[in-house]
Design a protein around this motif. Structure first.
Motif, mmCIF file in Angstrom:
data_model
loop_
_atom_site.group_PDB
_atom_site.id
_atom_site.type_symbol
_atom_site.label_atom_id
_atom_site.label_comp_id
_atom_site.label_asym_id
_atom_site.label_seq_id
_atom_site.Cartn_x
_atom_site.Cartn_y
_atom_site.Cartn_z
ATOM 1 N N UNK A 1 0.831 -1.201 0.000
ATOM 2 C CA UNK A 1 0.000 0.000 0.000
ATOM 3 C C UNK A 1 0.875 1.264 0.000
ATOM 4 N N UNK B 1 -6.216 -0.363 1.975
ATOM 5 C CA UNK B 1 -5.251 -0.639 3.062
ATOM 6 C C UNK B 1 -5.586 -1.947 3.763
ATOM 7 N N UNK C 1 -1.643 -9.922 3.733
ATOM 8 C CA UNK C 1 -0.426 -10.230 4.506
ATOM 9 C C UNK C 1 -0.711 -11.187 5.645
ATOM 10 N N UNK D 1 -2.078 -0.441 12.878
ATOM 11 C CA UNK D 1 -0.886 -0.119 12.093
ATOM 12 C C UNK D 1 -1.232 0.021 10.609
ATOM 13 N N UNK D 2 -2.086 -0.899 10.132
ATOM 14 C CA UNK D 2 -2.416 -0.900 8.701
ATOM 15 C C UNK D 2 -3.179 0.351 8.285
ATOM 16 N N UNK E 1 -3.063 3.299 10.076
ATOM 17 C CA UNK E 1 -2.552 4.495 10.765
ATOM 18 C C UNK E 1 -2.424 5.662 9.794
ATOM 19 N N UNK E 2 -2.341 5.377 8.513
ATOM 20 C CA UNK E 2 -2.224 6.455 7.534
ATOM 21 C C UNK E 2 -3.535 6.778 6.832
ATOM 22 N N UNK E 3 -4.641 6.276 7.349
ATOM 23 C CA UNK E 3 -5.952 6.574 6.764
ATOM 24 C C UNK E 3 -6.777 7.362 7.776
#
Ligand SMILES: Cc1cc2nc3c(=O)[nH]c(=O)nc-3n(C[C@H](O)[C@H](O)[C@H](O)COP(=O)(O)OP(=O)(O)OC[C@H]3O[C@@H](n4cnc5c(N)ncnc54)[C@H](O)[C@@H]3O)c2cc1C
Ligand code: FES
Ligand code: FES
Lengths: 289, 155
Positions: free
Chosen positions: B57, B110, B117, B128-129, B131-133
């Motif tokens: 991603x 994401x 994974x 964690x997956x 955290x950027x959304x």
């Protein structure tokens, strides 16, 4: 805008020589893309991502060789980094979001030379060396000499960072990277503190204490007076307090949109104390008395 | 100076021209028509433009379009199996994890990457997956419920 995808380091270097200040290197692009959109577009973009073999992470000469194109997530995923360079691993792990870590390179983080760059204080503490290459040759230099000011490095506009060598820390050492930011890892650090130390033979004192400070001076810096103050001594509450204040006095933080300088000083003090306490505890098995 | 690149998006091969300074998000939306890739902050902060690039991603707003040459990309348009939605998409509907929907394609991509994974992610893996959304509507709880449901249905 001119655009190039050199296939070798020497091709990239001759492009930089040819285009001088007009040229901008791009690696992951997480800094450069934002600049292209919101500041001036460079005259020419030199994309180094197609140069093979610049993203290796491998053991070499008593340490780890890291290629500048290794992404932050590749560092985080590397067993070699996790096991042998835990300080750098912790910094990579606290770096932005997964999406950014998948794109951002360590070379870009270093060459951006932002005082808050996550990997920089750890590299200073690990006493890593930069391999810098110009069209007339390559040399290695310590990062203390490489970083010259905010956004300023010894590369100037014609050099490339072509490797990073990080010696293995002494056996039995312990290290912590502490980042203070409003939104945790997602945010640029207001302050970053890296502390590494070993214990003496009978675990009664800290040895070889190293402290690196990020985002609190024009470049990332070590705190040599504080390191000397605590090295060779048993850590007690009074010494911890003195060390925190000393580290704060060795920083020269500015006030910006993220924080006031005064606040940054308090955070340096607090994180230095916390880092030292954690090292002491890990190395001696005892709480700070 | 136009640059011609060849890439794969959702299994389809495309050859197209782009200006070298173009961000991947703009190339995907405006040239190739993948409007499921959302543009929001345009600085890598919010995750609306998340796509999977060679299995990982990334935020397509801070990736150079030219870097997609030879790459294999997946956008939200490419994860359903014909008429059957991907389990993450179906779970977003079933748990009510969509409100305004603007952040949704980024979250779905994401989380699909996460479930590629790991089959049974922990709460920490999920955090964690994504955290950027950023989502300004749901408060995230329903999104966590959706991943749990999707993971359960996939196992
Ligand atoms: C949303 C978001 C969150 C972020 N969070 C963090 C964070 O938590 N911590 C942090 O430290 N940073 C953070 N950053 C900043 C950025 O991601 C990092 O600085 C990153 O490591 C830059 O790497 P890159 O490969 O993307 O660099 P690029 O943008 O490609 O390049 C950065 C600079 O380095 C130069 N350069 C790159 N490689 C070389 C080389 N080999 N030789 C010479 N010059 C070179 C370029 O010319 C440019 O000036 C964040 C950025 C975004 C968009
Ligand atoms: S639009 Fe790309 S991260 Fe926000
Ligand atoms: S549903 Fe509206 S921002 Fe997430």
């Amino acid at each position: 805008m001119d655009y190039f995808e050199p296939k070798t380091v020497s091709e990239a270097l001759s492009l930089l020589d040819q285009h001088g200040d007009q040229a901008e290197v791009i690696a992951g692009g997480t800094d450069v893309m934002v600049d292209i959109k919101y500041s001036d577009e460079p005259g020419c973009l030199v994309n180094i991502k197609r140069i093979p073999d610049l993203n290796a992470i491998r053991e070499s000469n008593g340490g780890v060789h890291i290629g500048p194109l290794a992404t932050i997530h590749e560092l985080e995923e590397s067993d070699l980094v996790r096991e042998r360079l835990p300080l750098l691993w912790q910094a990579a792990h606290q770096f932005a979001s997964l999406q950014i870590r998948n794109t951002a390179t360590i070379g870009g983080n270093i060459c951006r030379a932002s005082p808050s760059g996550e990997t920089l204080a750890p590299l200073l503490v690990l006493e890593a060396q930069a391999e810098v290459t110009f069209s007339d040759g390559a040399r290695t230099e310590p990062f203390g000499a490489f970083f010259q000011g905010p956004g300023q490095t010894s590369l100037g506009s014609r050099g490339l960072l072509t490797g990073i060598s990080v010696p293995f820390p002494a056996a039995g050492s312990h290290a912590v990277y502490l980042k203070h930011a409003v939104r945790g890892p997602m945010d640029i650090a207001m302050v970053g503190v890296a502390v590494m130390a070993t214990a003496n033979g009978d675990k009664t004192a800290l040895d070889d204490v190293r402290i690196g400070l990020g985002a609190v001076a024009p470049t990332p810096v070590r705190a040599p007076k504080t390191e000397a103050l605590v090295s060779g001594k048993a850590l007690d509450a009074a010494l911890v307090k003195e060390a925190g204040a000393s580290a704060a006095s060795e920083s020269s933080p500015i006030t910006d949109q993220r924080s006031s300088g005064e606040y940054r000083g308090w955070i340096v003090d607090a994180l230095t104390r916390r880092g030292l306490e954690q090292c002491w505890q890990a190395l001696t098995g005892k709480e700070v008395a | 100076m136009g640059l011609e690149i060849k890439l794969t998006v959702n299994g389809n091969t495309h050859t197209a021209e782009l200006e070298p300074s173009t961000a991947l998000v703009d190339f995907l939306r405006d040239t190739l028509g993948y409007k499921g890739v959302k543009l929001c902050c345009n600085t890598g902060e919010c995750g609306a433009c998340t796509i999977i690039m060679d299995g990982k991603p990334v935020n397509s707003c801070v990736v150079l379009g030219a870097d997609a040459a030879g790459a294999d990309l997946v956008t939200v348009e490419g994860i359903a199996d014909g008429d059957e939605l991907h389990p993450v998409q179906q779970a977003f509907i079933d748990t009510g994890a969509v409100q305004c929907g603007y952040c949704t394609p980024g979250f779905i991509v994401s989380l699909k990457a996460l479930l590629d994974r790991t089959k049974s992610p922990t709460a920490e893996d999920v955090e964690e997956a994504i955290s950027g959304n950023i989502c300004r509507c749901t408060g995230y709880t329903k999104i966590f419920d959706a991943v749990d449901l999707a993971a359960k249905r996939m196992s």
